[in-house]
Motif scaffolding. Structure first.
Motif, PDB file in Angstrom:
ATOM      1  N   THR A   1      -2.769  -4.682  -6.484  1.00 48.99           N
ATOM      2  CA  THR A   1      -1.431  -4.574  -6.881  1.00 48.99           C
ATOM      3  C   THR A   1      -0.577  -5.195  -6.107  1.00 48.99           C
ATOM      4  O   THR A   1      -0.728  -5.709  -5.094  1.00 48.99           O
TER       5      THR A   1
ATOM      6  N   GLU B   1       6.425  11.324  -8.265  1.00 50.11           N
ATOM      7  CA  GLU B   1       5.524  10.035  -8.870  1.00 50.11           C
ATOM      8  C   GLU B   1       6.094   8.938  -7.973  1.00 50.11           C
ATOM      9  O   GLU B   1       5.039   7.967  -7.859  1.00 50.11           O
ATOM     10  N   THR B   2       7.419   8.706  -7.995  1.00 46.22           N
ATOM     11  CA  THR B   2       8.015   7.565  -7.452  1.00 46.22           C
ATOM     12  C   THR B   2       7.545   7.714  -5.929  1.00 46.22           C
ATOM     13  O   THR B   2       7.210   6.511  -5.445  1.00 46.22           O
TER      14      THR B   2
ATOM     15  N   ALA C   1       4.038   6.145  -5.753  1.00 43.41           N
ATOM     16  CA  ALA C   1       4.275   4.735  -5.748  1.00 43.41           C
ATOM     17  C   ALA C   1       4.710   3.945  -4.558  1.00 43.41           C
ATOM     18  O   ALA C   1       4.322   3.045  -3.920  1.00 43.41           O
TER      19      ALA C   1
ATOM     20  N   GLU D   1       2.102   4.286  -1.767  1.00 47.59           N
ATOM     21  CA  GLU D   1       1.171   3.021  -2.051  1.00 47.59           C
ATOM     22  C   GLU D   1       1.545   1.939  -1.603  1.00 47.59           C
ATOM     23  O   GLU D   1       0.565   1.050  -0.752  1.00 47.59           O
TER      24      GLU D   1
END
Length: 266
Positions: free
Chosen positions: A41, A169-170, A173, A176
């Motif tokens: 990523t 969810e944010t 992210a 990560e």
């Protein structure tokens, strides 16, 4: 007891390769997931999944001559696949379609925490996050600390809901991305966890309560209870809660992002 380790693009591929090294099929081994796969990523190279498999008790495994020969043939193929994986080429491995036939895999490995390494990684993660927030023109107070699970970064401030997002969810992210920021500097996977205004702490409490209620229902009805798909950290909260309730057990089934927890009678 015989065991083998292997790495591959997915957990299932790694299990197949490791099992084949023992001359066995994937359904003939107990599986321990050492590390889940990390996709590449933002220009950062990810890491493959890594597993350790152990041969099941022969008394519980029926193996025919035909199966043994097939295992040897599959072992030779998988050893060749291992060399290909080492060379950096993705390998496609057939995987079982019946989820109930797969042995349950551990979501987390109990490893000792190197406080010095975790502390250094957490400090780097905090610096990375601070720079990221500055670039986003977002204000917040950052607190870092470590415990037996790893490093933690707590971000607190007003108007930070945008960093949590729907169902966290944010936040996932952002966590990560922070880990990848450390990975880019240290070339090792950071054991760091991010929380914003106590969202994860509250979520763990909610999941623990839901798990206990579901476990009580399972004890009464003797029927399985299946949750909706969850993230790895949410599944761990369910497993931890169920582990405290005698007479029940929990398993994770399915593939990401649809992997889910099932509570069953013990």
């Amino acid at each position: 007891m015989a065991h083998a380790e292997a790495s591959a693009k997915t957990v299932e591929s790694a299990v197949a390769v490791a099992a084949a090294e023992l001359g066995l099929r994937p359904d003939q081994v107990e599986v321990e997931v050492i590390e889940d796969a990390v996709p590449s990523t933002f220009g950062v190279i990810g890491s493959p999944a890594r597993v350790r498999v152990t041969a099941r008790n022969p008394a519980t495994t029926t193996t025919s001559t035909t199966t043994s020969l097939a295992g040897e043939e599959f072992g030779a193929t998988a050893r060749s696949a291992t060399a290909t994986i080492t060379a950096g080429t993705a390998v496609s491995t057939a995987r079982p379609t019946d989820e109930t036939a797969r042995p349950p895999r551990r979501e987390h490995r109990d490893e000792p925490v190197d406080a010095e390494v975790v502390g250094a990684d957490t400090e780097l993660a905090g610096d990375f996050l601070e720079g990221l927030l500055d670039a986003m023109d977002v204000d917040g107070d950052i607190t870092t600390w470590i415990d037996e699970n790893g490093g933690h970064i707590d971000l607190e401030g007003q108007d930070l809901d945008v960093l949590v997002g729907p169902n966290g969810e944010t936040l996932d992210a952002l966590q990560e991305l922070t880990r990848l920021g450390v990975l880019r500097q240290t070339r090792r996977r950071a054991r760091v966890f991010l929380d914003v205004n106590g969202y994860r702490a509250r979520r763990r409490e909610q999941l623990a309560a839901a798990a206990k209620a579901a476990a009580e229902q399972v004890l009464q009805t003797r029927e399985d209870h299946e949750f909706q798909p969850m993230t790895p950290s949410e599944r761990k909260a369910i497993h931890d809660a169920v582990a405290t309730i005698e007479g029940t057990r929990s398993e994770s089934l399915g593939e990401e992002p649809n992997r889910r927890v099932i509570i069953r009678p013990a």
